[in-house]
Design an enzyme around this catalytic site. Structure first.
Site, short mmCIF file in Angstrom:
data_model
loop_
_atom_site.label_atom_id
_atom_site.label_comp_id
_atom_site.label_asym_id
_atom_site.label_seq_id
_atom_site.Cartn_x
_atom_site.Cartn_y
_atom_site.Cartn_z
CG HIS A 130 -1.64 1.26 1.49
ND1 HIS A 130 -2.96 1.46 1.12
CD2 HIS A 130 -1.25 2.42 2.08
CE1 HIS A 130 -3.34 2.67 1.47
NE2 HIS A 130 -2.32 3.28 2.06
CD GLU A 131 2.08 3.39 3.65
OE1 GLU A 131 2.29 4.49 3.11
OE2 GLU A 131 1.07 3.19 4.37
CG HIS A 134 0.30 6.21 -0.58
ND1 HIS A 134 -0.79 6.90 -1.08
CD2 HIS A 134 -0.10 5.67 0.61
CE1 HIS A 134 -1.80 6.79 -0.23
NE2 HIS A 134 -1.42 6.03 0.78
CD GLU A 201 -4.62 6.52 2.63
OE1 GLU A 201 -4.51 5.29 2.77
OE2 GLU A 201 -3.64 7.28 2.68
#
Length: 309
Positions: A130-131, A134, A201
């Site tokens: 997930h990071e 980003h 997100e």
């Protein structure tokens, strides 16, 4: 469409900053606010990672100091076709993670020791994917810029509340306008900040699930850490609320004023994605090689348990 929406929201945030400057100092104040916003964004562009990592007292790790955690991030970065980011650990019980940096070539990812000791290997992989999403979506710079402008707007509003005075002709009217500005502008900035963060997100959840190949692992991680993140103090977010949007889960209970979508909605979206990928539901939780309790008969130090318990 997501990128266009983000640009428009970032422009709206800058316009709010200028409007507050105009209310406090006329046209000259608006111009000063524009220059300040430009200066802050330029400074943030070059120093975003240093600002955020220093704020959290993060320490960099490598293949020798944290081989399993570092190797996990390296494998995910290769799957995402990203340059290897710098990897950091934060010695805090609060379970969370974030990414920072102005572009994929100058990115860093960080996780707290609380998060690493709480999750299985697959769940940690889901969080770090997930990071990295980003990073791949270039969210890190935008979110840091937004946090910087929103924080500056709150400071300017407080300054205007205590030091702005009216002129002799219309002092009462000017004071009323100032009071409205210092109350409404920061609130509007918070709404814009939340809109940008929530949009990013959802995108990072979807892209991170594709990188890790297991949406249910990320869903499980979100379910585990969201409640703990509410109960365990996060001192950085308490000192600087604008930093809350950097984390994978929110640090405030209220969905209305949260920088993140409701965790339940994120989990539902990931479960739907897993169904489309025909990924079976896990039969039962199991210990992971990256968990401090993976080998109960012979305790060993885990790369994801930097305290070596």
């Amino acid at each position: 469409m997501s990128g266009f929406k983000t640009v428009m929201l970032l422009s709206a945030l800058t316009a709010l900053f200028m409007a507050l400057g105009y209310t406090l100092g006329g046209s000259g104040g608006a111009m000063i606010a524009l220059l300040v916003a430009a200066g802050m964004n330029l400074f943030t562009f070059w120093n975003a990672d240093k600002i955020v990592l220093s704020m959290h007292n993060a320490r960099e790790v490598d293949a020798e100091s944290a081989p399993e955690f570092y190797g996990l991030v390296r494998d995910l970065a290769q799957r995402a076709k990203l340059p290897m980011p710098r990897v950091y650990l934060i010695d805090e019980p609060h379970p969370n993670a974030f990414a920072t940096g102005r572009n994929p070539e100058h990115a860093a990812v960080a996780a707290t020791t609380g998060l690493l000791s709480m999750l299985s290997r697959d769940e940690v992989a889901g969080v770090m994917a997930h990071e990295l999403a980003h990073v791949k979506n270039r969210d890190t710079l935008i979110m840091t810029m937004v946090a910087t402008i929103a924080g500056a707007m709150s400071m300017l509003a407080n300054f205007g509340l205590f030091f702005r005075g009216g002129n002799e002709e219309n002092g009462h009217g000017n004071m009323l306008a100032t009071l409205m500005a210092v109350i409404v502008a920061p609130f509007a900035a918070m709404i814009v900040q939340m809109a940008i963060s929530r949009t990013r997100e959802y995108g990072a959840d979807a892209a991170g699930a594709e990188i890790s190949g297991n949406p249910r692992a990320l869903a499980s991680a979100l379910e585990k850490i969201s409640g703990k993140a509410e109960m365990i103090p996060n001192h950085v977010a308490e000192r600087n609320p604008a930093a809350a949007q950097l984390y994978i889960v929110p640090v405030h209970v209220s969905e209305l004023f949260s920088t993140h979508p409701a965790t339940e909605k994120r989990i539902a979206a990931l479960e739907e994605m897993a169904g489309g990928m025909a990924i079976p539901a896990p039969s039962a939780p199991r210990a992971s090689a990256l968990s401090p309790v993976a080998t109960p008969t012979r305790r060993r130090s885990s790369a994801l348990d930097p305290t070596r318990r």
